[in-house]
Design a protein around this motif. Structure first.
Motif, PDB file in Angstrom:
ATOM      1  N   VAL A  47      14.168  35.240  -9.941  1.00 36.17           N
ATOM      2  CA  VAL A  47      13.311  33.997  -9.942  1.00 36.17           C
ATOM      3  C   VAL A  47      11.555  34.031  -8.837  1.00 36.17           C
ATOM      4  CG1 VAL A  47      14.665  32.304 -11.556  1.00 36.17           C
ATOM      5  CG2 VAL A  47      14.401  32.104  -8.961  1.00 36.17           C
ATOM      6  N   ASP A  48      10.747  34.072  -8.749  1.00 41.55           N
ATOM      7  CA  ASP A  48       9.729  33.824  -7.909  1.00 41.55           C
ATOM      8  C   ASP A  48      10.358  32.850  -7.276  1.00 41.55           C
ATOM      9  OD1 ASP A  48       7.915  34.316  -6.525  1.00 41.55           O
ATOM     10  OD2 ASP A  48       6.659  35.107  -7.356  1.00 41.55           O
ATOM     11  N   LEU A  49      10.317  32.906  -6.080  1.00 40.09           N
ATOM     12  CA  LEU A  49      10.320  31.118  -5.315  1.00 40.09           C
ATOM     13  C   LEU A  49       9.039  31.017  -4.896  1.00 40.09           C
ATOM     14  CD1 LEU A  49      13.416  31.942  -2.785  1.00 40.09           C
ATOM     15  CD2 LEU A  49      13.753  30.637  -4.775  1.00 40.09           C
ATOM     16  N   SER A  50       8.041  31.581  -4.602  1.00 40.00           N
ATOM     17  CA  SER A  50       6.590  31.242  -3.885  1.00 40.00           C
ATOM     18  C   SER A  50       5.792  30.769  -5.105  1.00 40.00           C
ATOM     19  CB  SER A  50       5.887  32.276  -3.459  1.00 40.00           C
ATOM     20  OG  SER A  50       6.144  33.066  -4.402  1.00 40.00           O
ATOM     21  N   ARG A  51       6.579  31.095  -6.671  1.00 37.65           N
ATOM     22  CA  ARG A  51       5.728  30.224  -7.748  1.00 37.65           C
ATOM     23  C   ARG A  51       6.743  29.367  -8.801  1.00 37.65           C
ATOM     24  NH1 ARG A  51       3.733  34.601 -11.332  1.00 37.65           N
ATOM     25  NH2 ARG A  51       5.071  35.792 -10.785  1.00 37.65           N
ATOM     26  N   GLY A  52       7.091  28.549  -8.103  1.00 39.43           N
ATOM     27  CA  GLY A  52       8.305  27.153  -8.195  1.00 39.43           C
ATOM     28  C   GLY A  52       9.596  27.443  -9.119  1.00 39.43           C
ATOM     29  N   GLY A  53      10.370  29.022  -8.451  1.00 39.13           N
ATOM     30  CA  GLY A  53      11.717  29.329  -9.721  1.00 39.13           C
ATOM     31  C   GLY A  53      10.720  30.696 -10.650  1.00 39.13           C
ATOM     32  N   ARG A  54       9.607  30.248 -11.611  1.00 41.67           N
ATOM     33  CA  ARG A  54       9.662  30.801 -12.278  1.00 41.67           C
ATOM     34  C   ARG A  54      10.726  32.194 -12.319  1.00 41.67           C
ATOM     35  NH1 ARG A  54       4.187  33.887 -15.744  1.00 41.67           N
ATOM     36  NH2 ARG A  54       5.508  35.781 -14.536  1.00 41.67           N
ATOM     37  N   VAL A  55      10.875  32.811 -13.409  1.00 42.26           N
ATOM     38  CA  VAL A  55      11.281  33.810 -14.500  1.00 42.26           C
ATOM     39  C   VAL A  55      10.483  34.831 -14.072  1.00 42.26           C
ATOM     40  CG1 VAL A  55      13.373  34.933 -15.874  1.00 42.26           C
ATOM     41  CG2 VAL A  55      14.001  32.516 -15.359  1.00 42.26           C
ATOM     42  N   VAL A  56      11.049  35.689 -13.256  1.00 42.43           N
ATOM     43  CA  VAL A  56      10.258  37.040 -13.274  1.00 42.43           C
ATOM     44  C   VAL A  56      10.975  38.371 -13.621  1.00 42.43           C
ATOM     45  CG1 VAL A  56       8.332  36.131 -11.309  1.00 42.43           C
ATOM     46  CG2 VAL A  56      10.420  37.455 -10.575  1.00 42.43           C
ATOM     47  N   GLY A  57      12.190  38.438 -13.670  1.00 37.13           N
ATOM     48  CA  GLY A  57      12.908  39.764 -14.397  1.00 37.13           C
ATOM     49  C   GLY A  57      13.980  39.044 -14.537  1.00 37.13           C
ATOM     50  N   ALA A  58      14.863  39.847 -14.796  1.00 41.52           N
ATOM     51  CA  ALA A  58      16.479  39.902 -15.145  1.00 41.52           C
ATOM     52  C   ALA A  58      17.158  41.388 -14.594  1.00 41.52           C
ATOM     53  CB  ALA A  58      16.592  40.159 -16.464  1.00 41.52           C
ATOM     54  N   GLU A  59      18.732  41.406 -14.059  1.00 39.54           N
ATOM     55  CA  GLU A  59      19.470  42.585 -13.663  1.00 39.54           C
ATOM     56  C   GLU A  59      20.135  42.335 -14.976  1.00 39.54           C
ATOM     57  OE1 GLU A  59      21.374  41.832  -9.818  1.00 39.54           O
ATOM     58  OE2 GLU A  59      22.589  44.079 -10.737  1.00 39.54           O
ATOM     59  N   ALA A  60      20.200  43.392 -15.527  1.00 39.56           N
ATOM     60  CA  ALA A  60      22.042  43.552 -15.999  1.00 39.56           C
ATOM     61  C   ALA A  60      22.910  43.863 -15.801  1.00 39.56           C
ATOM     62  CB  ALA A  60      21.131  45.017 -17.197  1.00 39.56           C
ATOM     63  N   LEU A  61      23.841  43.597 -16.301  1.00 39.88           N
ATOM     64  CA  LEU A  61      25.341  43.685 -15.709  1.00 39.88           C
ATOM     65  C   LEU A  61      26.510  43.666 -17.064  1.00 39.88           C
ATOM     66  CD1 LEU A  61      24.548  40.704 -13.135  1.00 39.88           C
ATOM     67  CD2 LEU A  61      25.299  42.916 -12.428  1.00 39.88           C
ATOM     68  N   LEU A  62      27.217  44.684 -16.748  1.00 42.59           N
ATOM     69  CA  LEU A  62      28.040  45.387 -17.959  1.00 42.59           C
ATOM     70  C   LEU A  62      29.047  44.392 -17.793  1.00 42.59           C
ATOM     71  CD1 LEU A  62      28.384  48.140 -19.689  1.00 42.59           C
ATOM     72  CD2 LEU A  62      28.771  49.150 -17.644  1.00 42.59           C
TER      73      LEU A  62
END
Ligand code: C2E
Ligand code: CA
Ligand code: CA
Ligand code: CA
Length: 277
Positions: A47-62
């Motif tokens: 998330v982007d803390l400076s944009r109110g916690g907007r989701v900007v991406g993801a980490e793939a975990l196996l």
């Protein structure tokens, strides 16, 4: 894991014995597991803390769901996959699957700048043909290269940094990004930063853990924010669990974060469109 007594000189410890048998068994079962579809990916939001916690991406975990042993944690099986060389086949599967998963979402209208982070072991990175593997995963999924960030741990760069730097350069030529994972834990000297091409740093969870109670951890985070600024690279704080940690990070100027506070890793099918969260 069981605690061992202080200094034992026994040659055959039952505990050690069963541990090594367990390792041998897991290594032998890895290739069939991949073929049988026992591996799957979960995704944790960034998330982007400076944009109110907007989701900007993801980490793939196996994840490995073993038919008899249940979930086997990656911290256990990934080192075994690395030692036995099977990380190459597994890592290839991870890359293809993750690129495909996210490309489908982009087609459905997810934010076009959505950042997919994929963990890559240094064994993969220094393997000849790795860059071609990434290229193929991008081409067959249709994921644009600049939506992909490859995460590589700082400690592994400590031993194989020079070998890795050629691959890192070629990955960036493709348009993909490279981030240094677990930053702050693996190096005694930061001089490698001037010779290795990279686009981002991930602050290790251990520093985030302590930062609201412990002035030293906070000072370290503050310095890492400064390093990211001066190299003009992205920064993600990982393992953020409390609103206090998120606020402290925002105060220090760290914009991106990841952690249970914002979301646990779950299959992408369980996500809602980040634009509509
Ligand atoms: P990592 O890359 O440092 O991933 C972050 C780990 O922290 C993940 O553990 C994640 O589930 C966990 N985590 C996330 N938020 C929080 C939080 O707020 N609090 C706490 N306590 N933990 C949090 P996970 O999924 O067990 O993965 C462990 C490690 O296994 C990863 O550490 C990474 O090094 C490795 N790994 C996972 N998937 C892959 C993969 O596809 N390829 C490779 N080469 N390594 C992988
Ligand atoms: Ca990572
Ligand atoms: Ca990490
Ligand atoms: Ca880690």
């Amino acid at each position: 894991a069981k605690r061992r007594g202080p200094r034992t000189s026994r040659l055959f410890e039952p505990d050690m014995m069963s541990k090594s048998m367990e390792r041998t068994r897991l290594i032998a079962e890895m290739a069939p597991a991949l073929a049988r579809g026992e591996f799957h990916l979960v995704y944790q939001p960034v998330v982007d803390l400076s944009r109110g916690g907007r989701v900007v991406g993801a980490e793939a975990l196996l994840r490995w769901r073993h038919p008899r042993s249940g979930m086997i944690p990656p911290d256990l099986f990934i080192p075994l996959a690395e030692e036995s060389g099977q990380i190459l086949a597994i890592g290839d599967w991870v890359l293809r699957t993750a690129c495909h998963d996210v490309a489908t979402r982009l087609h459905r209208g997810w934010p076009i700048d959505f950042d997919l982070h994929v963990n890559v072991s240094v064994r993969q990175l220094i393997q000849s043909g790795f860059v071609e593997t990434v290229e193929a995963a991008l081409a067959s999924s249709g994921l644009p290269a600049d939506n992909l960030t490859l995460e590589i741990t700082e400690s592994s760069l400590a031993t194989d940094g020079l070998l890795a730097s050629d691959a890192l350069t070629r990955l960036r030529d493709l348009g993909a990004r490279v981030a240094i994972d677990d930053f702050g834990t693996g190096y005694s000297s930061l001089s490698y930063l001037t010779s290795l091409p990279f686009d981002g740093l991930k602050i290790d969870r251990s520093f985030i853990n302590g930062m609201t109670e412990n002035g030293q951890a906070r000072t370290i985070v503050h310095s890492i924010v400064g390093i990211a600024r001066s190299f003009d690279v992205h920064l993600v704080a990982e393992g953020v669990e409390t609103p206090e940690q998120a606020a402290a990070l925002r105060d220090l100027g760290c914009e991106r974060a990841q952690g249970y506070l914002f979301g646990r890793p779950v299959p992408l099918d369980d996500w809602t469109d980040p634009a509509h969260r």
